[in-house]
Structures are given as C-alpha cells and as structure tokens.
Write an enzyme that holds these catalytic residues in place. Structure first.
Site, mmCIF file in Angstrom:
data_model
loop_
_atom_site.group_PDB
_atom_site.id
_atom_site.type_symbol
_atom_site.label_atom_id
_atom_site.label_comp_id
_atom_site.label_asym_id
_atom_site.label_seq_id
_atom_site.Cartn_x
_atom_site.Cartn_y
_atom_site.Cartn_z
ATOM 1 N N SER A 273 30.441 88.075 33.976
ATOM 2 C CA SER A 273 29.945 86.749 34.331
ATOM 3 C C SER A 273 28.423 86.735 34.427
ATOM 4 O O SER A 273 27.742 87.011 33.452
ATOM 5 C CB SER A 273 30.609 86.287 35.636
ATOM 6 O OG SER A 273 30.394 84.921 35.856
ATOM 7 N N ASP B 291 26.119 80.581 31.802
ATOM 8 C CA ASP B 291 26.074 82.017 32.053
ATOM 9 C C ASP B 291 26.743 82.745 30.884
ATOM 10 O O ASP B 291 27.234 82.097 29.949
ATOM 11 C CB ASP B 291 26.719 82.343 33.406
ATOM 12 C CG ASP B 291 28.205 82.047 33.450
ATOM 13 O OD1 ASP B 291 28.672 81.230 32.638
ATOM 14 O OD2 ASP B 291 28.896 82.607 34.310
ATOM 15 N N ASP C 116 29.577 84.158 30.221
ATOM 16 C CA ASP C 116 30.963 83.888 29.815
ATOM 17 C C ASP C 116 31.311 82.407 29.841
ATOM 18 O O ASP C 116 32.462 82.020 29.643
ATOM 19 C CB ASP C 116 31.956 84.691 30.656
ATOM 20 C CG ASP C 116 32.014 84.244 32.102
ATOM 21 O OD1 ASP C 116 30.966 83.862 32.644
ATOM 22 O OD2 ASP C 116 33.103 84.290 32.702
ATOM 23 N N ASP D 275 31.489 79.902 32.063
ATOM 24 C CA ASP D 275 32.279 79.163 33.055
ATOM 25 C C ASP D 275 31.385 78.506 34.096
ATOM 26 O O ASP D 275 31.871 77.794 34.972
ATOM 27 C CB ASP D 275 33.347 80.048 33.712
ATOM 28 C CG ASP D 275 32.784 81.245 34.458
ATOM 29 O OD1 ASP D 275 31.544 81.408 34.502
ATOM 30 O OD2 ASP D 275 33.583 82.032 34.999
#
Length: 462
Positions: free
Chosen positions: A106, A250, A252, A254
């Site tokens: 993340s 970010d 990833d 999400d």
C-alpha cells in the site's frame, strides 16, 4: 527491518533474515498457509485464486513465489499481473474464484511488500479467518499436492478494462455529463499501477489527462503516502498546466486524494465527504467511516437525513459495519471510498468517477466545492515504537487521565472534546502509534497533537 504478521496479512521489508523480514521463505510459508485455509473452507474438488500485484520492485519475485506455492498445493491461479487492489477484488467474484491475493504494501516505501488476502467475495478476511491462517503458519501444517494434481497458472490481462467497464456502468456515474465538461486533470500515479488504471478510466470519460509519475517501474518519486508534504510536484503541475484539478493515488490504488485548481490540497479526508455528498443527494441513506475520519461525513450524512456511525480502524471493520447498517457509501478518511453498488472494498477508480460526476453536476471549481463542506482540520502524527515501550500501559494511562471526557475504546483510545477529538492507536501495518487529531483550525489540531504526544512521552518515562 521489520516483519509484521497480523490477521490482515503479512507485511515486511525485503531481504534479511527469515522470520525477521519478508524473505522468500516467509512469502512461501504464508501463501501456503492461505492455500491450506482455502481448502479447509471450501472443501471442493477444484480451487482457484486470483493473484495480482502493484509495481513494486520486489513484486514480480514475490508474485512468482506465491503463485508457484499455490499451484504446488493443487490450486489453480489466475494471474492478473500488474493490477490494483480494487481490481483484484472485482476479479475474484468475476472469476468465481475461492479467494485472491494482492502483493502490495500500500502506502509503505519501496523496500516494503505484503500479501493482502481476500475471501471468495473479493473482500478482506475477517479477524477469525486471519487468526486461522496465523495458526496454520505456527503449526506448520501445510500439505502439498502430488505431481499429478498440481495447479495451473492462467494469465488474464483484461481486468483493468473489465473493472473500468463496471465503474462506467454504475447508474450514478454520469458519463455523458463528464464528457461534456471537458475536464483537464493531472494524475500522479507514484510510478505504480495507478499510472495505468486511472488514466485509462479518465480517457474513457473524455477527460484530458496530463500524466505525472505514471511509469509503473516501482521507483516511487516521493513518499507514496498521499499527504500534503509529499505532493509538491503535482501541486505545481496542476497550476502550470491550468488543469481543473489533480488526482493522487497510492501504489495499490485504494486511496485517493485531490489537488484543486490552485494547487492546494482538497483534503484527503474530504474525498469520502465529497463522494458521499453526491451519492446521498441521489440515494439517501446511511454512511460509515472509521474512528480516525473527519466529522464532516457525519454532518453531510445528517444533512440528507441519514445516520452516520464510526467503526474501528481497518477496512474489514468498516465493511462489517457498513453491511450491518445497510449504508449507501462508506470508507476511510485516508481517501478510501467503498461503494457497495460496485463492491465492498476501497476503490480509487469508483471514487474518481463519482467525484467527476459531482463536479459535472455542480458546475463549480474544486476549490469552490471544498468551501461548501463543514471545515475541519486534521493532524496526523506518529510515534515510533521502541522495544521497551508498553503500548497498552500508555493507552490505559491516557484513558485514565481523560476519564471525564467522552471516550471510545473499541480501537485504541478516542477522546471526543466539544470542538475537537484525538484518536490514539497502535498501527496494524507499521511499528508505530498513530496520533490523529481534528479541530476547527489547523493550529488547534496541531497543538492538540503536540500536547498528547508530550503527555505520552512523559508516561513512557514512568
């Protein structure tokens, strides 16, 4: 260097010693424990797991280890390759798979990676299931398939497109109005998979895209957590390009943050507030965010006659309460939008589409939109943990000191004052105590944070 094993997965820094860092051995053991859990839960003849990754330098290595571990257990793998967390979440039910694994740490820096684990609904595992996987790792009870029953790997590169189609097909995403608005947007993809997915979505919506750090090579050009102090380049780029606004995700994808047309932060906390404003204006209902999120969501929800409730921090906790309260939109104040009409997971793509629909409807600038919401200011600090720091002792002492205030202790300690609040909790993903405060001015929020940190420092000395 650190290895963190928790109910939400395994996260650590690459290299070093087994058990102390995220080494190939640790990745294989945890993937095998997950595969064992899948078989215990599903008890069927054939098994399928979707595996994707962000653009981290270690991503291909960790993904190959994970996929080959699963096929060694007789589990078939759908390799979606370079992907986003929400894309893998969408892919699991589409594939009728038994689960999914996303290889991403993340917002952590490039030396980190992690295995995020999904169930057959494409949702993060709850605490009970996560604990079972930890027990399997400790018990070393993993069993592998014989040579005639190995799994197979199938590559599928279509899921960015399939995810985007699902977003565009949502009734509240006003594609025609967005196209007619002819927006110009700068995208900071932090050199990860968001640099592919977000521009693809925007182009399908007729938006003029200016790319910044959209090469998915895993070399993050700045700290990948989308906070104000890390976003100087996109702020300057938005102004230089005379863009309508900027989008930051970010690694990833999400988490989602916006930069207004003047190069100023819209406020990561206000991503969910704005999207909720749009959704609630068309489908009135309830909302949920976590305890560390702004009060502004409560205010907007109540404006439309809905009920707001806060959950413990963590996506799985937010989703659980969202389902219980039958909410129309929820998420986390860190820019995580969860829109159940699509799926129960934080999704920057659906957040972008809802935000653009709102802007096209309001016909105002992003800075003007921000002024229509209740004004709160947040400070997000952290205290590095040392081996001798007793976190429970610290939190208990804070709770005792503020026993006459409104306290919530379902996740650390949250103290609600009349015009402000502070939330203290041990992070699930980093060796730190998070100190979040919110007040009517930035100065008040910062002062409150400094005061609480000073009090914690004194307590730690005792």
């Amino acid at each position: 260097m650190t290895l963190i094993k928790s109910i939400s997965g395994i996260r650590g820094t690459i290299g070093g010693h087994v058990g102390d860092n995220l080494t190939p051995i640790d990745a294989v053991k945890f993937a095998a424990a997950y595969g064992t859990w899948i078989k215990q839960q599903r008890q069927k003849e054939n098994y399928k797991v979707v595996v994707g990754r962000d653009a981290r330098i270690s991503g291909k290595m960790i993904q190959n280890l994970v996929m080959n571990t699963l096929i060694g257990q007789g589990i078939n793998v759908v390799n979606v390759g370079l992907s986003t967390t929400p894309t893998v979440e969408v892919a699991v039910p589409m594939e009728h798979a038994d689960g999914g694994i996303i290889l991403t740490a993340s917002h952590n820096p490039k030396q980190w990676n992690a295995l995020k684990l999904l169930n057959d609904k494409g949702e993060f595992l709850d605490g009970d299931d996560g604990a079972k996987i930890l027990d399997i790792v400790k018990g070393d009870t993993m069993v592998f398939a014989d040579v005639d029953n190995l799994g197979k790997i199938t590559k599928n590169d279509a899921y960015f497109d399939l995810h985007i189609i699902e977003v565009l097909d949502l009734p509240l995403v006003n594609v025609k109005s967005i196209e007619e608005s002819k927006f110009k947007v700068v995208v900071d993809g932090v050199n990860s998979s968001g640099g592919i997915a977000i521009p693809l979505l925007l182009e399908r919506l007729g938006v003029h895209v200016v790319k910044l750090y959209c090469e998915p090579n895993g070399h993050f050009p700045h700290n990948p957590e989308p906070l104000k102090e890390h976003l100087t380049d996109i702020s300057n780029k938005v102004v230089k390009e005379r863009a309508d606004f900027g989008i930051v995700v970010d690694p990833d994808v999400d988490r989602l943050a916006f930069i207004d047309e003047n190069g100023d932060m819209f406020g990561e906390e206000y991503t969910l507030v704005a999207c909720a404003d749009y959704v609630l204006s068309r489908t009135p209902g309830n909302t949920v965010s976590n305890m560390s999120s702004t009060r502004a969501l409560r205010d907007v929800t109540e404006k439309y006659g809905g009920k707001y409730e806060a959950s413990a921090v963590g996506e799985v906790n937010v989703v659980k309460l969202m389902k219980k309260n039958n909410v129309v939109i929820g998420g986390e104040g860190n820019g995580g939008i969860i829109y159940p009409e699509l799926h129960y997971g934080r999704d920057a793509l659906v957040g972008v589409a809802l935000f653009l629909s709102l802007l096209a409807d309001k016909k105002m600038t992003v800075s003007q939109l921000r002024k229509t919401y209740p004004s709160y200011f947040m400070s997000k600090k952290k205290i590095e943990l040392t081996p001798d720091l007793d976190v429970d002792k610290v939190l208990n002492a804070v709770e005792e000191h503020y026993r006459n205030e409104k306290l919530t202790t379902i996740d650390g300690v949250k103290i609600d004052f009349a015009e402000s609040w502070v939330h203290l909790r041990k992070s699930n993903t980093e060796p730190i105590i998070r100190v979040y405060t919110e007040a009517k001015t930035q100065g008040e929020a910062d002062t409150l944070a400094k005061r609480i940190i000073a009090e914690i420092t004194e307590i730690a000395k005792l």
